[in-house]
Design a protein around this motif. Structure first.
Motif, short mmCIF file in Angstrom:
data_model
loop_
_atom_site.label_atom_id
_atom_site.label_comp_id
_atom_site.label_asym_id
_atom_site.label_seq_id
_atom_site.Cartn_x
_atom_site.Cartn_y
_atom_site.Cartn_z
N VAL A 119 -8.12 -3.64 17.71
CA VAL A 119 -7.42 -2.48 17.99
C VAL A 119 -7.82 -1.19 17.07
N LYS A 120 -8.47 -0.05 17.54
CA LYS A 120 -8.62 0.94 16.70
C LYS A 120 -7.23 1.59 16.40
N HIS A 121 -7.15 1.83 15.06
CA HIS A 121 -5.83 2.50 14.50
C HIS A 121 -5.98 3.15 13.21
N TRP A 122 -5.05 3.84 12.74
CA TRP A 122 -4.76 4.40 11.39
C TRP A 122 -3.24 4.40 11.10
N HIS A 123 -3.21 4.45 9.99
CA HIS A 123 -1.66 4.42 9.28
C HIS A 123 -1.62 5.35 8.15
N GLY A 124 -0.55 5.92 7.77
CA GLY A 124 -0.66 6.59 6.28
C GLY A 124 0.75 7.51 6.59
N ALA A 125 0.84 8.46 5.45
CA ALA A 125 2.20 9.19 5.15
C ALA A 125 2.40 10.20 5.92
N ALA A 126 3.69 10.59 6.19
CA ALA A 126 4.08 11.89 6.75
C ALA A 126 3.47 12.82 5.76
N PRO A 127 3.37 14.11 6.21
CA PRO A 127 3.10 15.05 5.59
C PRO A 127 4.04 15.69 4.25
N ASP A 128 5.18 15.09 4.45
CA ASP A 128 6.10 15.54 3.59
C ASP A 128 7.07 14.43 2.71
N SER A 129 6.26 13.17 2.93
CA SER A 129 6.99 11.98 2.32
C SER A 129 6.08 10.87 1.96
N TRP A 130 6.50 10.54 0.63
CA TRP A 130 5.67 9.35 0.26
C TRP A 130 6.03 8.32 1.14
N PHE A 131 5.23 7.24 1.28
CA PHE A 131 5.12 6.07 2.28
C PHE A 131 4.40 4.67 1.52
N SER A 132 5.29 3.60 1.73
CA SER A 132 4.84 2.41 1.34
C SER A 132 5.00 1.45 2.42
N HIS A 133 3.79 0.60 2.78
CA HIS A 133 4.35 -0.55 3.57
C HIS A 133 3.61 -1.74 3.09
N LEU A 134 4.08 -3.11 3.40
CA LEU A 134 3.36 -4.29 3.11
C LEU A 134 2.31 -4.42 4.25
N ALA A 135 1.13 -4.78 3.76
CA ALA A 135 -0.22 -5.24 4.67
C ALA A 135 -0.23 -6.57 4.52
N VAL A 136 -0.17 -7.21 5.87
CA VAL A 136 -0.10 -8.61 5.83
C VAL A 136 -1.66 -8.71 6.62
N GLU A 137 -2.23 -9.53 5.93
CA GLU A 137 -3.63 -9.89 6.73
C GLU A 137 -3.39 -11.45 7.51
N VAL A 138 -3.60 -11.13 8.81
CA VAL A 138 -3.40 -12.11 9.62
C VAL A 138 -4.49 -13.11 9.77
N VAL A 198 1.01 -1.18 -0.10
CA VAL A 198 0.08 -0.07 0.11
C VAL A 198 0.69 1.20 -0.11
N THR A 199 0.73 2.13 -1.08
CA THR A 199 1.75 3.42 -1.10
C THR A 199 0.64 4.35 -0.93
N PHE A 200 1.11 5.49 -0.03
CA PHE A 200 0.40 6.60 0.22
C PHE A 200 1.06 8.06 -0.33
N GLU A 201 0.41 8.88 -1.00
CA GLU A 201 1.05 10.26 -1.38
C GLU A 201 1.30 10.88 -0.12
N PRO A 202 2.19 11.93 0.00
CA PRO A 202 2.44 12.77 1.00
C PRO A 202 0.99 13.34 1.63
N GLY A 203 0.97 13.08 2.88
CA GLY A 203 -0.32 13.66 3.61
C GLY A 203 -1.45 12.60 3.38
N CYS A 204 -1.25 11.52 2.62
CA CYS A 204 -2.35 10.60 2.73
C CYS A 204 -2.28 9.68 4.04
N ARG A 205 -3.77 9.41 4.40
CA ARG A 205 -3.82 8.74 5.54
C ARG A 205 -5.19 7.95 5.43
N ASN A 206 -5.18 6.64 5.91
CA ASN A 206 -6.72 5.99 6.15
C ASN A 206 -7.46 6.58 7.23
#
Length: 142
Positions: free
Chosen positions: A101-120, A47-55
């Motif tokens: 667990v209630k949570h969110w994840h996403g990019a920093a305001p000034d950086s692209w961000f990619s993470h592997l999301a593994v479904e347990v 999952v890749t997020f443009e800068p500032g993008c978050r779920n």
């Protein structure tokens, strides 16, 4: 300029950025991209997020097992559990998120961000999407 930054981010990781994540766009602020890595045995998605993008805030439910694992593969982003401070994620960082667990994840305001999301794997798994991350709360992150 935006395409150059996206291309530079793509060249910094071994996984493709993928296609615009239109199926889940209603649960994101900003543009995200999705690239399936594996759909056999365990679901793994880049999952890749443009800068500032978050779920949005969300919860992975399961009667047994379940949850999610995030592994940062490029850029800089954040993970935050409800009621706790946000945690910065950089390449190589891993977060284990238990079911419920209630949570969110996403990019920093000034950086692209990619993470592997593994479904347990788990029994009777489901995702519950909640409200957006408050702009003032997100804006306080560096």
């Amino acid at each position: 300029m935006a395409n150059e930054a996206m291309d530079a981010h793509a060249s910094a990781m071994p996984f493709p950025i993928g296609a615009p994540n239109d199926a889940f766009a209603q649960y994101f602020i900003g543009q995200s991209y999705l690239a399936p890595v594996s759909s056999r045995q365990v679901g793994i998605f880049n999952v890749t997020f443009e800068p500032g993008c978050r779920n949005n805030w969300h919860i992975h439910h399961a009667d047994k097992g379940g949850g999610q694992i995030l592994i940062c593969v490029a850029g800089r982003g954040y993970y935050q559990e409800w009621g706790k401070a946000a945690v910065e994620m950089k390449p190589g960082d891993c977060v284990n998120i238990p079911a419920g667990v209630k949570h969110w994840h996403g990019a920093a305001p000034d950086s692209w961000f990619s993470h592997l999301a593994v479904e347990v794997p788990g029994e009777n798994t489901a995702n519950e999407w909640l409200g957006a991350v408050d702009d003032s709360q997100y804006g306080s992150l560096k």
